[in-house]
Design a protein around this motif. Structure first.
Motif, short mmCIF file in Angstrom:
data_model
loop_
_atom_site.label_atom_id
_atom_site.label_comp_id
_atom_site.label_asym_id
_atom_site.label_seq_id
_atom_site.Cartn_x
_atom_site.Cartn_y
_atom_site.Cartn_z
N ILE A 76 1.08 -1.32 0.03
CA ILE A 76 -0.13 -0.35 -0.43
C ILE A 76 0.65 1.53 -0.23
O ILE A 76 0.97 2.35 -0.69
CB ILE A 76 -0.71 -0.45 1.38
CG1 ILE A 76 -1.53 -1.02 0.94
CG2 ILE A 76 -1.69 1.36 1.40
CD1 ILE A 76 -2.97 -1.34 2.82
N ALA A 77 1.69 1.19 0.73
CA ALA A 77 2.77 2.32 0.71
C ALA A 77 3.35 2.23 -0.49
O ALA A 77 3.30 3.81 -0.72
CB ALA A 77 3.65 1.93 2.07
N ARG A 78 3.98 1.74 -1.08
CA ARG A 78 4.46 1.81 -2.98
C ARG A 78 3.38 2.51 -3.73
O ARG A 78 3.91 2.72 -4.19
CB ARG A 78 5.36 0.81 -2.55
CG ARG A 78 6.72 0.56 -2.12
CD ARG A 78 7.27 -0.97 -2.51
NE ARG A 78 8.16 -1.17 -1.26
CZ ARG A 78 8.84 -1.89 -1.26
NH1 ARG A 78 8.83 -2.98 -1.84
NH2 ARG A 78 9.63 -2.49 -0.54
N LEU A 79 2.12 1.85 -3.27
CA LEU A 79 1.32 2.86 -4.45
C LEU A 79 1.18 4.31 -3.95
O LEU A 79 0.56 5.46 -4.74
CB LEU A 79 -0.04 2.17 -3.97
CG LEU A 79 -0.06 0.38 -4.42
CD1 LEU A 79 -1.73 0.54 -4.12
CD2 LEU A 79 -0.03 0.24 -6.03
N GLY A 80 2.08 4.96 -2.60
CA GLY A 80 1.68 6.03 -3.16
C GLY A 80 1.23 6.31 -1.95
O GLY A 80 0.83 7.72 -1.70
N VAL A 100 15.62 8.83 7.14
CA VAL A 100 14.51 9.12 6.51
C VAL A 100 14.87 8.37 5.13
O VAL A 100 14.71 8.09 4.26
CB VAL A 100 15.00 10.65 6.14
CG1 VAL A 100 14.15 11.71 5.16
CG2 VAL A 100 14.52 10.99 7.17
N LEU A 101 16.37 8.08 4.88
CA LEU A 101 16.63 7.34 4.13
C LEU A 101 15.98 5.28 3.84
O LEU A 101 15.31 5.28 2.80
CB LEU A 101 18.41 7.16 4.51
CG LEU A 101 19.19 6.28 3.56
CD1 LEU A 101 18.72 7.41 2.19
CD2 LEU A 101 20.22 5.84 3.66
N ILE A 102 16.19 5.26 5.42
CA ILE A 102 15.26 4.97 4.85
C ILE A 102 13.22 4.63 4.24
O ILE A 102 13.15 3.91 2.75
CB ILE A 102 14.40 4.10 6.35
CG1 ILE A 102 15.46 2.87 7.38
CG2 ILE A 102 12.84 2.58 5.92
CD1 ILE A 102 15.71 2.54 7.99
N SER A 105 14.48 5.51 -0.12
CA SER A 105 14.72 3.77 -0.44
C SER A 105 13.81 2.92 -0.17
O SER A 105 13.05 2.41 -1.16
CB SER A 105 16.47 3.25 0.14
OG SER A 105 16.11 3.57 1.07
N TYR A 106 13.02 3.07 1.02
CA TYR A 106 12.68 1.26 0.84
C TYR A 106 10.91 1.75 0.43
O TYR A 106 10.30 0.78 -0.25
CB TYR A 106 11.96 1.42 2.15
CG TYR A 106 11.82 -0.45 2.45
CD1 TYR A 106 11.59 -1.76 2.40
CD2 TYR A 106 9.96 -0.29 3.02
CE1 TYR A 106 11.28 -2.43 2.55
CE2 TYR A 106 9.46 -1.43 3.25
CZ TYR A 106 9.56 -2.26 2.94
OH TYR A 106 9.12 -3.60 2.93
N GLY A 107 10.50 2.73 0.65
CA GLY A 107 9.06 3.53 0.49
C GLY A 107 9.46 3.39 -1.59
O GLY A 107 8.04 3.19 -2.08
N LYS A 108 10.09 4.11 -2.14
CA LYS A 108 10.28 3.84 -3.57
C LYS A 108 11.59 3.06 -3.85
O LYS A 108 12.63 3.26 -4.02
CB LYS A 108 10.68 5.53 -3.86
CG LYS A 108 9.64 5.88 -3.93
CD LYS A 108 10.02 7.16 -4.80
CE LYS A 108 9.02 7.72 -5.83
NZ LYS A 108 7.54 7.24 -5.88
#
Ligand SMILES: Nc1ncnc2c1ncn2[C@@H]1O[C@H](COP(=O)(O)OP(=O)(O)O)[C@@H](O)[C@H]1O
Ligand SMILES: [Mg+2]
Length: 245
Positions: A76-80, A100-102, A105-108
Motif C-alpha cells: 500500500i505504501a509503495r502505491l503512494g 529518512v533514507l529508509i 529508498s524502501y518506500g520507492k
C-alpha cells in the motif's frame, strides 16, 4: 475522481465496533480533516486504510484506482500512500538521516541510491531540521523534532497521499503554528492530506472537508463550518443535551 474512496469499512475488537460502516471520499489535492472524541475510531481507520497493522473486517478501500483492502502495508505504501503515527515513531538507534533514507529508498525501491540520499536530505531540510544535526540519533530528539522526522520520512517516499494522525498532540502553541505552516507547505508540494486531529480549531484552519466520527460511526461530514455547527457534533464534543441546547 476521488484519490481515496472508503466504502462501508468495519473493524471490531471482540464486541467493540471500533470502526462501523464508515464511508467517505478524498479528492486529489485537498486537505481532508477527521475529527472525533478520544476512542471514536480515528486511528483505527488509518490502520485499516494503510494495512498497518491490520485490514478491515469488511468494506472496500480504493486508492488511486486500486483496491487496497487486505494488501500488505508495504505494498500500500509503495502505491503512494504514506502515514505518520499518533505517537512519535522512529528507528531510535539510527540517525535522523538513516531514518529518512529508509523512507526514501524502501518506500520507492526503483530509485537509485544517490537519488534516495538526495530525497532524504531534501525532506529533512524541508521540515526544518538542520543539516548539521542529520547525524544525531532519532532517540535523542525532542518530541517536536521527532514529529518532524516522522513527517520527513513520509515525505521522502514522495507519496500521493499522506495520512497524519494528530500531528499537533503534545506540542506547544508556537510548535503548533509551525506545524500548521508545514502541513500547508506539504500540501503545496502536491501531496493530498488526510489529517486526524481532535482539536477542532486546528482542523478548521486547514481542512477543505471535515468528517466527524463518534463511537466508530460517521456523525457528520461536509464543509467544516457546517459540520462544527451541527448539533450532534457539539453534543459529541461537549456532551450537552439537546434539550439544554
Ligand atoms: N488493537 C486494538 N485492540 C483492541 N482495541 C483497540 C485496538 N485499537 C483500538 N482499539 C479500541 O478501539 C477504539 C477506537 O480507538 P482509536 O481508533 O485509537 O480511537 P481514536 O484514535 O479516535 O482516539 C477504542 O475503544 C480503542 O480502545
Ligand atoms: Mg487516535
Amino acid at each position: 475522481m476521488a484519490l481515496l474512496a472508503v466504502e462501508g469499512v468495519c473493524k471490531a475488537f471482540g464486541s467493540l465496533k471500533a470502526v462501523d460502516e464508515v464511508s467517505f471520499t478524498v479528492a486529489p489535492g485537498e486537505i481532508f480533516g477527521i475529527a472525533g472524541p478520544n476512542g471514536s475510531g480515528k486511528s483505527t481507520l488509518f490502520n485499516l486504510i494503510t494495512g498497518i497493522p491490520f485490514a478491515p473486517d469488511r468494506g472496500r478501500i480504493v486508492f488511486d484506482g486500486d483496491d487496497i483492502q487486505g494488501k500488505p502495508g508495504h505494498a500500500i505504501a509503495r502505491l503512494g500512500l504514506a502515514r505518520t503515527f499518533q505517537r512519535e515513531t522512529s528507528f531510535d538507534g539510527l540517525t535522523m538521516f538513516e531514518n529518512v533514507l529508509i523512507g526514501a529508498s524502501y518506500g520507492k525501491p526503483d530509485r537509485a541510491a544517490a537519488a534516495a540520499r538526495d530525497a532524504a536530505a531534501e525532506a529533512l531540510e524541508f521540515v526544518g531540521l538542520e543539516s548539521r544535526s542529520f547525524g544525531r540519533l532519532a532517540g535523542e530528539l525532542s518530541v517536536f523534532d521527532r514529529k518532524c522526522l516522522m513527517l520527513a520520512t513520509a515525505i521522502a517516499m514522495e507519496p500521493k497521499m499522506l495520512l497524519l494522525d494528530e500531528p499537533a498532540s503534545s506540542l506547544t502553541r508556537p510548535e503548533i503554528e509551525t506545524s500548521i505552516g508545514l502541513i500547508r507547505r506539504t500540501a503545496a508540494r502536491g501531496i493530498t492530506i488526510v489529517l486526524i486531529e481532535h482539536v477542532l480549531t486546528f482542523l478548521m484552519s486547514l481542512s477543505q472537508h471535515l468528517l466527524v466520527l463518534n463511537q466508530g460511526r460517521v456523525l457528520a461530514a461536509g464543509e467544516p463550518a457546517t459540520v462544527i455547527a451541527d448539533e450532534r457534533v457539539i453534543e459529541a464534543y461537549l456532551g450537552t443535551r439537546r434539550a439544554a441546547a
